[in-house]
Design a protein around this motif. Structure first.
Motif, PDB file in Angstrom:
ATOM      1  N   LEU A 108       0.839  -1.203   0.000  1.00 43.95           N
ATOM      2  CA  LEU A 108       0.000   0.000   0.000  1.00 43.95           C
ATOM      3  C   LEU A 108       0.872   1.251   0.000  1.00 43.95           C
ATOM      4  CD1 LEU A 108      -2.800   1.296   0.237  1.00 43.95           C
ATOM      5  CD2 LEU A 108      -2.551   1.139   2.720  1.00 43.95           C
ATOM      6  N   LEU A 109       1.926   1.246   0.802  1.00 41.21           N
ATOM      7  CA  LEU A 109       2.832   2.388   0.831  1.00 41.21           C
ATOM      8  C   LEU A 109       3.544   2.560  -0.510  1.00 41.21           C
ATOM      9  CD1 LEU A 109       4.412   2.087   4.390  1.00 41.21           C
ATOM     10  CD2 LEU A 109       2.680   3.711   3.608  1.00 41.21           C
ATOM     11  N   THR A 110       3.896   1.468  -1.134  1.00 45.55           N
ATOM     12  CA  THR A 110       4.520   1.543  -2.457  1.00 45.55           C
ATOM     13  C   THR A 110       3.546   2.160  -3.455  1.00 45.55           C
ATOM     14  OG1 THR A 110       5.829  -0.414  -1.954  1.00 45.55           O
ATOM     15  CG2 THR A 110       5.612   0.165  -4.270  1.00 45.55           C
ATOM     16  N   THR A 111       2.281   1.757  -3.366  1.00 41.31           N
ATOM     17  CA  THR A 111       1.255   2.315  -4.251  1.00 41.31           C
ATOM     18  C   THR A 111       1.089   3.810  -3.996  1.00 41.31           C
ATOM     19  OG1 THR A 111       0.109   0.194  -4.272  1.00 41.31           O
ATOM     20  CG2 THR A 111      -1.169   2.106  -4.960  1.00 41.31           C
ATOM     21  N   VAL A 112       1.103   4.219  -2.723  1.00 37.94           N
ATOM     22  CA  VAL A 112       0.969   5.644  -2.391  1.00 37.94           C
ATOM     23  C   VAL A 112       2.142   6.428  -2.965  1.00 37.94           C
ATOM     24  CG1 VAL A 112       1.034   7.291  -0.471  1.00 37.94           C
ATOM     25  CG2 VAL A 112      -0.457   5.305  -0.345  1.00 37.94           C
ATOM     26  N   VAL A 113       3.349   5.915  -2.828  1.00 39.52           N
ATOM     27  CA  VAL A 113       4.526   6.603  -3.372  1.00 39.52           C
ATOM     28  C   VAL A 113       4.430   6.679  -4.891  1.00 39.52           C
ATOM     29  CG1 VAL A 113       7.030   6.404  -3.670  1.00 39.52           C
ATOM     30  CG2 VAL A 113       6.011   6.048  -1.424  1.00 39.52           C
ATOM     31  N   ASP A 114       4.042   5.563  -5.525  1.00 33.38           N
ATOM     32  CA  ASP A 114       3.894   5.572  -6.989  1.00 33.38           C
ATOM     33  C   ASP A 114       2.819   6.557  -7.415  1.00 33.38           C
ATOM     34  OD1 ASP A 114       5.844   3.654  -7.068  1.00 33.38           O
ATOM     35  OD2 ASP A 114       4.471   1.972  -7.430  1.00 33.38           O
ATOM     36  N   THR A 115       1.693   6.597  -6.679  1.00 28.68           N
ATOM     37  CA  THR A 115       0.604   7.522  -6.998  1.00 28.68           C
ATOM     38  C   THR A 115       1.063   8.958  -6.827  1.00 28.68           C
ATOM     39  OG1 THR A 115      -1.009   5.883  -6.275  1.00 28.68           O
ATOM     40  CG2 THR A 115      -1.768   8.151  -6.412  1.00 28.68           C
ATOM     41  N   GLN A 116       1.810   9.225  -5.780  1.00 30.72           N
ATOM     42  CA  GLN A 116       2.330  10.568  -5.546  1.00 30.72           C
ATOM     43  C   GLN A 116       3.209  10.999  -6.719  1.00 30.72           C
ATOM     44  OE1 GLN A 116       4.835  10.912  -2.122  1.00 30.72           O
ATOM     45  NE2 GLN A 116       4.841  13.133  -2.139  1.00 30.72           N
TER      46      GLN A 116
END
Length: 159
Positions: A108-116
């Protein structure tokens, strides 16, 4: 009743032979005893040396124990508290919680960083597009007849 017999010459001769044999064996026996005493003496010297080494080791061990005794006494309450915490059944769940965090939260954190990163890219593209649109709008505003279109220029009443 049997009568006691009187010793004869043969008995004296046999006794003298036994005594002579014992006297002949006496020097060998004395030498063997002497060797045994010397071996015992060497063994006692080794034992004395060993005891001296053990005494020195005991002194060293005593010095080490004396040096460590106070710090260990000071550590005892903390170690008891740590043992109580580590004995708590909740501690047994920590590995599973960490696995679950790794399995569920890290992706989830990886997805948030990618989304950012994607949003930052979109924002940069939007800024470039807005700049381009403003430039095009400015050029179009300079053209006659297009000022009445709201986006490309100001209407005369807004001036």
């Amino acid at each position: 009743m049997a009568m006691a017999r009187m010793p004869g010459v043969g008995d004296f001769v046999a006794l003298a032979r036994l005594q002579a044999d014992a006297l002949r064996a006496l020097p060998g026996t004395i030498m063997a005893l002497n060797r045994s005493v010397r071996s015992l003496e060497a063994l006692l010297a080794d034992a004395r040396d060993t005891l001296a080494v053990i005494a020195r080791m005991a002194q060293r061990a005593d010095a080490v124990v004396e040096e460590l005794e106070e710090p260990l006494r000071l550590l005892a309450p903390g170690l008891q508290r740590a043992a109580a915490v580590l004995g708590d059944p909740v501690i047994a769940t920590v590995p599973e919680v960490l696995r679950q965090v790794q399995r569920d939260v890290l992706p989830l954190l990886t997805t948030v960083v990618d989304t950012q990163a994607a949003v930052a890219g979109i924002a940069a593209s939007s800024d470039r597009l807005m700049g381009l649109m403003d430039e095009v709008g400015g050029r179009l505003a300079g053209l006659t007849g297009l000022t009445s279109i709201g986006r490309f220029g100001r209407r005369p009443e807004q001036s």
